[in-house]
Enzyme design. Structure first.
Site, PDB file in Angstrom:
ATOM      1  N   LYS A 154       6.550  -4.355  -2.531  1.00 34.53           N
ATOM      2  CA  LYS A 154       7.509  -5.068  -3.407  1.00 34.53           C
ATOM      3  C   LYS A 154       8.831  -5.345  -2.699  1.00 34.53           C
ATOM      4  O   LYS A 154       9.457  -6.370  -2.906  1.00 34.53           O
ATOM      5  CB  LYS A 154       7.784  -4.274  -4.685  1.00 34.53           C
ATOM      6  CG  LYS A 154       8.647  -3.026  -4.466  1.00 34.53           C
ATOM      7  CD  LYS A 154       8.104  -1.824  -5.110  1.00 34.53           C
ATOM      8  CE  LYS A 154       8.356  -0.625  -4.246  1.00 34.53           C
ATOM      9  NZ  LYS A 154       7.601   0.539  -4.600  1.00 34.53           N
ATOM     10  N   GLY A 196       5.861  15.827  -7.953  1.00 33.40           N
ATOM     11  CA  GLY A 196       5.487  14.720  -7.064  1.00 33.40           C
ATOM     12  C   GLY A 196       5.678  13.345  -7.676  1.00 33.40           C
ATOM     13  O   GLY A 196       5.250  12.341  -7.112  1.00 33.40           O
ATOM     14  N   LYS A 221      11.055  -5.381  -8.327  1.00 33.76           N
ATOM     15  CA  LYS A 221       9.892  -5.798  -9.138  1.00 33.76           C
ATOM     16  C   LYS A 221      10.295  -6.871 -10.153  1.00 33.76           C
ATOM     17  O   LYS A 221       9.536  -7.805 -10.432  1.00 33.76           O
ATOM     18  CB  LYS A 221       9.296  -4.574  -9.830  1.00 33.76           C
ATOM     19  CG  LYS A 221       8.683  -3.591  -8.822  1.00 33.76           C
ATOM     20  CD  LYS A 221       8.401  -2.253  -9.469  1.00 33.76           C
ATOM     21  CE  LYS A 221       7.748  -1.296  -8.491  1.00 33.76           C
ATOM     22  NZ  LYS A 221       7.693   0.082  -9.014  1.00 33.76           N
ATOM     23  N   VAL A 243       3.748  -4.878  -7.966  1.00 34.02           N
ATOM     24  CA  VAL A 243       4.414  -4.537  -9.234  1.00 34.02           C
ATOM     25  C   VAL A 243       3.386  -3.878 -10.142  1.00 34.02           C
ATOM     26  O   VAL A 243       2.286  -4.396 -10.322  1.00 34.02           O
ATOM     27  CB  VAL A 243       4.969  -5.789  -9.962  1.00 34.02           C
ATOM     28  CG1 VAL A 243       5.785  -5.388 -11.183  1.00 34.02           C
ATOM     29  CG2 VAL A 243       5.788  -6.653  -9.037  1.00 34.02           C
ATOM     30  N   GLU A 284      10.418  11.091  -5.242  1.00 37.09           N
ATOM     31  CA  GLU A 284      10.534  11.374  -3.809  1.00 37.09           C
ATOM     32  C   GLU A 284      11.661  12.378  -3.574  1.00 37.09           C
ATOM     33  O   GLU A 284      12.532  12.549  -4.443  1.00 37.09           O
ATOM     34  CB  GLU A 284      10.913  10.096  -3.060  1.00 37.09           C
ATOM     35  CG  GLU A 284      10.088   8.900  -3.418  1.00 37.09           C
ATOM     36  CD  GLU A 284       9.074   8.553  -2.350  1.00 37.09           C
ATOM     37  OE1 GLU A 284       9.248   9.022  -1.209  1.00 37.09           O
ATOM     38  OE2 GLU A 284       8.122   7.843  -2.668  1.00 37.09           O
ATOM     39  N   ALA A 300      -3.684   0.137  11.850  1.00 33.05           N
ATOM     40  CA  ALA A 300      -2.457   0.505  12.586  1.00 33.05           C
ATOM     41  C   ALA A 300      -1.700   1.573  11.809  1.00 33.05           C
ATOM     42  O   ALA A 300      -1.500   1.437  10.591  1.00 33.05           O
ATOM     43  CB  ALA A 300      -1.567  -0.717  12.775  1.00 33.05           C
ATOM     44  N   GLU A 336      -0.878  -8.304  -5.712  1.00 36.74           N
ATOM     45  CA  GLU A 336      -1.049  -7.726  -7.048  1.00 36.74           C
ATOM     46  C   GLU A 336      -0.464  -6.314  -7.160  1.00 36.74           C
ATOM     47  O   GLU A 336       0.122  -5.945  -8.182  1.00 36.74           O
ATOM     48  CB  GLU A 336      -2.555  -7.694  -7.402  1.00 36.74           C
ATOM     49  CG  GLU A 336      -2.890  -7.197  -8.779  1.00 36.74           C
ATOM     50  CD  GLU A 336      -2.278  -8.073  -9.869  1.00 36.74           C
ATOM     51  OE1 GLU A 336      -2.721  -9.211 -10.023  1.00 36.74           O
ATOM     52  OE2 GLU A 336      -1.363  -7.600 -10.578  1.00 36.74           O
TER      53      GLU A 336
HETATM   54  N1  LIG Z   1       2.339   4.980  -3.296  1.00 34.58           N
HETATM   55  C1  LIG Z   1       2.235   4.256  -4.416  1.00 34.58           C
HETATM   56  O1  LIG Z   1       1.908   4.779  -5.481  1.00 34.58           O
HETATM   57  C2  LIG Z   1       2.481   2.767  -4.353  1.00 34.58           C
HETATM   58  C3  LIG Z   1       2.295   1.984  -5.514  1.00 34.58           C
HETATM   59  C4  LIG Z   1       2.490   0.606  -5.463  1.00 34.58           C
HETATM   60  C5  LIG Z   1       2.899   0.022  -4.265  1.00 34.58           C
HETATM   61  N2  LIG Z   1       3.108   0.811  -3.169  1.00 34.58           N
HETATM   62  C6  LIG Z   1       3.543   0.164  -1.937  1.00 34.58           C
HETATM   63  O2  LIG Z   1       2.535   0.322  -0.955  1.00 34.58           O
HETATM   64  C7  LIG Z   1       3.135   0.405   0.338  1.00 34.58           C
HETATM   65  C8  LIG Z   1       2.642   1.675   1.024  1.00 34.58           C
HETATM   66  O3  LIG Z   1       3.044   2.809   0.287  1.00 34.58           O
HETATM   67  P1  LIG Z   1       2.442   4.261   0.588  1.00 34.58           P
HETATM   68  O4  LIG Z   1       2.879   5.121  -0.545  1.00 34.58           O
HETATM   69  O5  LIG Z   1       0.996   4.179   0.925  1.00 34.58           O
HETATM   70  O6  LIG Z   1       3.280   4.652   1.904  1.00 34.58           O
HETATM   71  P2  LIG Z   1       2.983   5.844   2.923  1.00 34.58           P
HETATM   72  O7  LIG Z   1       2.095   6.875   2.310  1.00 34.58           O
HETATM   73  O8  LIG Z   1       4.284   6.259   3.482  1.00 34.58           O
HETATM   74  O9  LIG Z   1       2.134   5.115   4.087  1.00 34.58           O
HETATM   75  C9  LIG Z   1       2.703   4.234   5.005  1.00 34.58           C
HETATM   76  C10 LIG Z   1       1.726   4.045   6.169  1.00 34.58           C
HETATM   77  O10 LIG Z   1       2.254   3.100   7.066  1.00 34.58           O
HETATM   78  C11 LIG Z   1       2.225   3.604   8.393  1.00 34.58           C
HETATM   79  N3  LIG Z   1       3.372   3.027   9.109  1.00 34.58           N
HETATM   80  C12 LIG Z   1       4.674   2.996   8.691  1.00 34.58           C
HETATM   81  N4  LIG Z   1       5.416   2.319   9.600  1.00 34.58           N
HETATM   82  C13 LIG Z   1       4.569   1.935  10.587  1.00 34.58           C
HETATM   83  C14 LIG Z   1       4.726   1.185  11.785  1.00 34.58           C
HETATM   84  N5  LIG Z   1       5.916   0.735  12.191  1.00 34.58           N
HETATM   85  N6  LIG Z   1       3.635   0.950  12.547  1.00 34.58           N
HETATM   86  C15 LIG Z   1       2.417   1.410  12.189  1.00 34.58           C
HETATM   87  N7  LIG Z   1       2.208   2.117  11.035  1.00 34.58           N
HETATM   88  C16 LIG Z   1       3.265   2.363  10.265  1.00 34.58           C
HETATM   89  C17 LIG Z   1       2.287   5.103   8.254  1.00 34.58           C
HETATM   90  O11 LIG Z   1       1.705   5.705   9.392  1.00 34.58           O
HETATM   91  P3  LIG Z   1       1.549   7.326   9.530  1.00 34.58           P
HETATM   92  O12 LIG Z   1       0.544   7.700   8.475  1.00 34.58           O
HETATM   93  O13 LIG Z   1       1.038   7.554  10.902  1.00 34.58           O
HETATM   94  O14 LIG Z   1       2.916   7.887   9.261  1.00 34.58           O
HETATM   95  C18 LIG Z   1       1.457   5.305   6.978  1.00 34.58           C
HETATM   96  O15 LIG Z   1       0.095   5.384   7.294  1.00 34.58           O
HETATM   97  C19 LIG Z   1       4.643   0.336   0.101  1.00 34.58           C
HETATM   98  O16 LIG Z   1       5.074  -0.995   0.251  1.00 34.58           O
HETATM   99  C20 LIG Z   1       4.796   0.773  -1.337  1.00 34.58           C
HETATM  100  O17 LIG Z   1       5.953   0.232  -1.944  1.00 34.58           O
HETATM  101  C21 LIG Z   1       2.907   2.154  -3.190  1.00 34.58           C
END
Ligand SMILES: NC(=O)c1ccc[n+]([C@@H]2O[C@H](COP(=O)([O-])OP(=O)(O)OC[C@H]3O[C@@H](n4cnc5c(N)ncnc54)[C@H](OP(=O)(O)O)[C@@H]3O)[C@@H](O)[C@H]2O)c1
Length: 430
Positions: A107, A189, A207, A134, A192, A45, A131
């Site tokens: 988190k 990068g 966390k 955090v 944000e 999704a 896992e």
């Molecule tokens: N990035 C990191 O380094 C990192 C590290 C540790 C933990 N996390 C955690 O991992 C999670 C994801 O992070 P991310 O960086 O991968 O985020 P991201 O790149 O923004 O990806 C979010 C994804 O969710 C989809 N999405 C968002 N809302 C939606 C909805 N209502 N219905 C369907 N799809 C939806 C988006 O779709 P679209 O692609 O179509 O926009 C996208 O594919 C977060 O909880 C974050 O805190 C991230």
């Protein structure tokens, strides 16, 4: 013998989700050997199914309807990489209620709704793994929960936010200001476009709540965590710390003392010889103190698609194995109702820099303010002369409430021109 397949419904396919899909594809044979089954993502999704994603799955796998994925009877496990509280919370509750184990990297969700999710997992007799929530790629949750199940953890000190650690490292290495270092982090990068949740400490607080809940078998939520960010840290603070043999870090601290939990996130001066002082750039680390084990430190990349996906895939393997064997990982960790200690009741050591009038008797007057509030001074020295004179104090450990009262009196004192800087000192040299 035919290989068994465990099917995964993936919610979100951004930085983390797409790296999970690639990892399962590229290392599929090794993962199958370890899991005892093949892990296959059959539904995903997303918000925009037409976006280019560099994942080896056909377009037909994508949908915009997360409910459709969760309710699909052909799906065994649900993996959430959406981010945010809703709809992630509703989707995971729905998946658990229908008997599907869940894996999440979220988190924010756990720090707000962890209790509800743990109860739902217990009620369903299914797994809730997190896992990656955090420390990204660092194995933290399972070591804390399982490997240290026989230990009495007393304190955790963590560098759990890569963005702020990168900014503080830049300030320390180059003498640059907070704004310059933040701009550099954004250019590369590491930060944000809207860095608020990182620099105000709320990401680290979420966390901290998760780590404290696990380490102390309790129900700590993000709102319990005292929080100060790094926006008021100056290059002068960093230079002063350096001169005294310290490094400034944003720490997440969780302590269990006298059956009360103290949880806080704030910048602190850490002795240069402490292992956390050597954690630079966007790396994360958690330093764990336990009665029997002494000290441990878990260190590594706290973010990034591929490192984080490693943690998610590890969880998927564990959930798949349990699905096949009928087993279940350690479930509800929130068993003991413990008091959250108010910040004013915590004990700490402090560095204080005061701009003062340079005349006889000033030191005695100021020392009196410390003394009658019960804050004793470990070291004091003067720097500069005349209008430039500053007095620098390092206190012994004191109550935060007493320290705040002292600072209030110092701010009102005619001999103090300004309280230039106050930083906590944490982490004894091991
Ligand atoms: N990035 C990191 O380094 C990192 C590290 C540790 C933990 N996390 C955690 O991992 C999670 C994801 O992070 P991310 O960086 O991968 O985020 P991201 O790149 O923004 O990806 C979010 C994804 O969710 C989809 N999405 C968002 N809302 C939606 C909805 N209502 N219905 C369907 N799809 C939806 C988006 O779709 P679209 O692609 O179509 O926009 C996208 O594919 C977060 O909880 C974050 O805190 C991230």
């Amino acid at each position: 013998m035919s290989e068994r397949t465990v099917t995964i419904g993936l919610l979100g396919c951004g930085t983390v989700g797409s790296a999970v899909v690639r990892a399962l594809h590229e290392r599929g044979d090794d993962i199958a050997m370890r899991a005892g089954c093949r892990l296959q993502v059959t539904r995903i999704a997303v918000r925009d199914p037409d976006r280019d994603r560099d994942v080896p799955v056909p377009r037909s796998v994508f949908t915009t309807d997360a409910v459709e994925v969760v309710d699909d009877p052909e799906i065994d496990l649900v993996c959430e990489t959406l981010g945010g509280v809703e709809p992630a919370r509703a989707m995971l509750l729905r998946a658990l209620a229908s008997g599907k184990s869940v894996v999440t990297a979220n988190k924010e969700l756990l720090a707000v709704a962890g209790g509800e999710l743990f109860e739902a997992a217990d009620a369903a007799g299914r797994d809730l793994f997190f896992e990656a929530s955090v420390g990204g790629g660092i194995p933290l949750i399972r070591p804390l929960k399982e490997s240290l199940a026989g230990e009495r953890v007393t304190r955790l000190l963590g560098i759990v936010n890569g963005t702020t650690n990168y900014i503080l490292t830049q300030m320390s290495r180059n003498g640059s200001s907070f704004d310059e270092s933040l701009a550099e982090a954004q250019r590369l990068g590491y930060a944000e476009a809207d860095p608020t949740a990182d620099i105000d400490g709320s990401d680290a607080a979420a966390k901290c709540a998760i780590l404290a809940s696990i380490a102390f078998d309790s129900g700590v939520v993000a709102g319990d965590v005292y929080r100060e960010g790094i926006t008021s840290i100056t290059s002068q603070d960093i230079a002063d710390a350096d001169r005294m043999g310290y490094v400034v870090k944003l720490l997440a601290i969780a302590e269990l003392d006298d059956d009360a939990i103290s949880v806080r996130v704030h910048p602190a001066m850490v002795p240069a010889a402490h292992p956390l002082a050597a954690v630079h750039d966007a790396f994360n680390a958690v330093y764990i103190e336990g009665r029997s084990v002494g000290q441990l430190m878990l260190f590594g990349p706290g973010a990034g698609g591929d490192p984080t996906a490693t943690a998610v895939v590890g969880d998927l393997v564990a959930a798949a194995r349990n699905r096949l064997t009928g087993g279940r990982a350690m479930g509800h960790t929130r068993t003991v109702d413990r008091r959250i200690r108010p910040m004013s009741d915590t004990n700490g050591q402090y560095y204080i820099n005061l701009h003062v009038a340079d005349r006889p008797g000033v030191l005695a007057e100021i020392a009196g303010d410390f003394g009658h509030n019960g804050v004793s001074i470990e070291r004091v020295w003067q720097e500069g002369f005349g209008d430039e004179a500053t007095l620098v104090f390092i206190t012994h450990r004191a109550l935060e409430g007493a320290l705040q009262k002292t600072l209030q009196e110092l701010r009102e004192s005619p001999t103090v021109r300004s309280v230039a800087s106050v930083l906590r000192v944490e982490g004894e040299e091991p």
